[in-house]
Design an enzyme around this catalytic site. Sequence first.
Site, PDB file in Angstrom:
ATOM      1  N   CYS B  34       0.826  -1.209   0.000  1.00 16.39           N
ATOM      2  CA  CYS B  34       0.000   0.000   0.000  1.00 16.39           C
ATOM      3  C   CYS B  34       0.856   1.253   0.000  1.00 16.39           C
ATOM      4  O   CYS B  34       0.415   2.314  -0.416  1.00 16.39           O
ATOM      5  CB  CYS B  34      -0.889   0.040   1.227  1.00 16.39           C
ATOM      6  SG  CYS B  34      -2.393  -0.892   1.038  1.00 16.39           S
ATOM      7  N   ASP B  36       2.084   2.627   2.819  1.00 16.50           N
ATOM      8  CA  ASP B  36       2.019   3.320   4.104  1.00 16.50           C
ATOM      9  C   ASP B  36       2.307   2.361   5.254  1.00 16.50           C
ATOM     10  O   ASP B  36       1.632   1.350   5.406  1.00 16.50           O
ATOM     11  CB  ASP B  36       0.629   3.935   4.317  1.00 16.50           C
ATOM     12  CG  ASP B  36       0.369   5.075   3.341  1.00 16.50           C
ATOM     13  OD1 ASP B  36       1.292   5.882   3.122  1.00 16.50           O
ATOM     14  OD2 ASP B  36      -0.750   5.151   2.815  1.00 16.50           O
ATOM     15  N   CYS B  64       2.358   8.630   2.704  1.00 19.12           N
ATOM     16  CA  CYS B  64       1.974   9.869   2.037  1.00 19.12           C
ATOM     17  C   CYS B  64       1.642  10.954   3.053  1.00 19.12           C
ATOM     18  O   CYS B  64       1.738  10.755   4.264  1.00 19.12           O
ATOM     19  CB  CYS B  64       0.774   9.604   1.138  1.00 19.12           C
ATOM     20  SG  CYS B  64      -0.674   9.099   2.055  1.00 19.12           S
ATOM     21  N   CYS B 108      -5.784   3.245   3.129  1.00 21.47           N
ATOM     22  CA  CYS B 108      -4.391   2.915   3.442  1.00 21.47           C
ATOM     23  C   CYS B 108      -3.771   3.833   4.473  1.00 21.47           C
ATOM     24  O   CYS B 108      -2.948   3.427   5.277  1.00 21.47           O
ATOM     25  CB  CYS B 108      -3.533   3.020   2.184  1.00 21.47           C
ATOM     26  SG  CYS B 108      -3.453   1.517   1.247  1.00 21.47           S
TER      27      CYS B 108
END
Lengths: 409, 128
Positions: B34, B36, B64, B108
């Site tokens: 993902c 993360d 992110c 996520c």
Amino acid sequence: MNNNKGIYLDYAATTPVDKNVMKEMIPYFSEKFGNAMSVHNFGQEAQQAIDTARERVAKFFNCSPSEIIFTSGATESNNLTVKGVVKSFYSVSRKKGEIPHIVTTVFEHHCVLDACHAMKKEGLAEITFLPVGRDGIVKIADVKKAIKPNTILISIMYVNNEIGTVQPIAEIGKLIQKLRSNNQGIHYPLLHTDATQSVNYFDCNVKKIGVDLLSFSGHKIYGPKGVGVLFAKRGTPIRRIQDGGDQEYKLRAGTHNVTGIVGLGKAVDMLTASGKQQAIIKKIISLRDYLIKRVLTEIPAAYLNGSKEKRSPNNANFRFDNVEGEGLILSLDLEGIATSTGSACSSGALEPSHVLLALGLKHEQAHGSLRITIGKYTTKAELDRTVKVLKETVQRLRKISGNVLSEFK
Amino acid sequence: MNYSKKVLKYFAKPRNQGPLKDADAVATVGNPKCGDIMRIYIKVGKNKGGEEIIENIGFETLGCGAAIATSSMATEMAKGKTLKEALAITNQMVADELGGLPAPKFHCSNLAATALQKAIKKYQSCKA
């Protein structure tokens, strides 16, 4: 380009309209507003403007003006290619169970991939998606191997939009021509290239590269958005996919986007007539090489995605260990530097870029990628500031991420 | 994709960032696929009433903007709270406190409260 909005380093996404292009477009909004299909003087004026644009584009591609189809952009041109070629195949009676075959690559733009998937889903075609090497380049041998007696179309992009790698289109063109010279009277397989990212920088003489179909968009070459071209060689078996009027040799129904077509024509003309294009390309290559060198030497654990040599002059695609791409572009944006990433997080998808995964990168590597694409307005000072901010940002994000990834190794 | 001003603030200047050397429990959630991964460190102490509280907290996050901002916010929300109160913090509460998150970010990137709960449970099970 460093205006009050900051430093723009996303030229592969879109480019600003050149002032000379805009100047030619402006009269066609409300002064010369005619519909090119109208018989009267207003219509003729619009038609003449379209004819001029068509001639300019034809000159650039070394083809006949009647082989240039104006569309709304590369996405439409690519859809028209895939679906229109399949449609044409079925326009003559076929044996029961006879199904055409299309060859493309795993790292095409989604408009090509999705059009192919749609054809497959509807049971209209079978598709081969060719792999690409770690360097981001399709192997000619793989293309050759994939061609079958029922292959009607080979669609391979000229320059990849994310990693900027250049595909051997002219060599593939030669291969196809050789194949076809053995099949007297048969047009197949057709060769199509999505040249959206290459028109600025690479030879698009269609006779030299040997393509039957070629797509591109105006807005990647300092022209307006919402207009593009499909080059379709005379005699190419293709049918229209949008019904309506008789525009564009009956291949693309819909009132002409006259202002857009005028702008695209001027933008293409500037690539040929100015004589300055070679100097611009030289400058862009030297700036790109400067950027790549500084990033790779000054930032630890930084890598370039895709071949360094067979690469578009404007593209640098990096990846950084232990950094996530969206965090990177967000940090850069907060500092006024506009870039892009192949990380899923920026697009709302769960999977990172299909292009980066196609190179064989791991998910976390693909997530840690950053695309910087420069253009004719980029300066060295902008890149100096970018490298400085990028260095600080990578350092900051690595501090935040610690070594969490080690648990998964 | 538009982030709220608060998300950008917590992303640019994260609170409680960094590992704790004297942590009582550490928990990691997420996965590289993902993109993360969040790790929460907690140090447990006692308040005047003798209840166990999150005395100190830290995080490390690879991810992110939303992942970093939610980690930062979750740690801020938990700090000083009793373990019972901290366990009640949900991912939704963290997102709400940040003024909302873009829809694709919920899946996520909004896992900090999950990491916090995992760390507290780890602490409690080790003690038990």
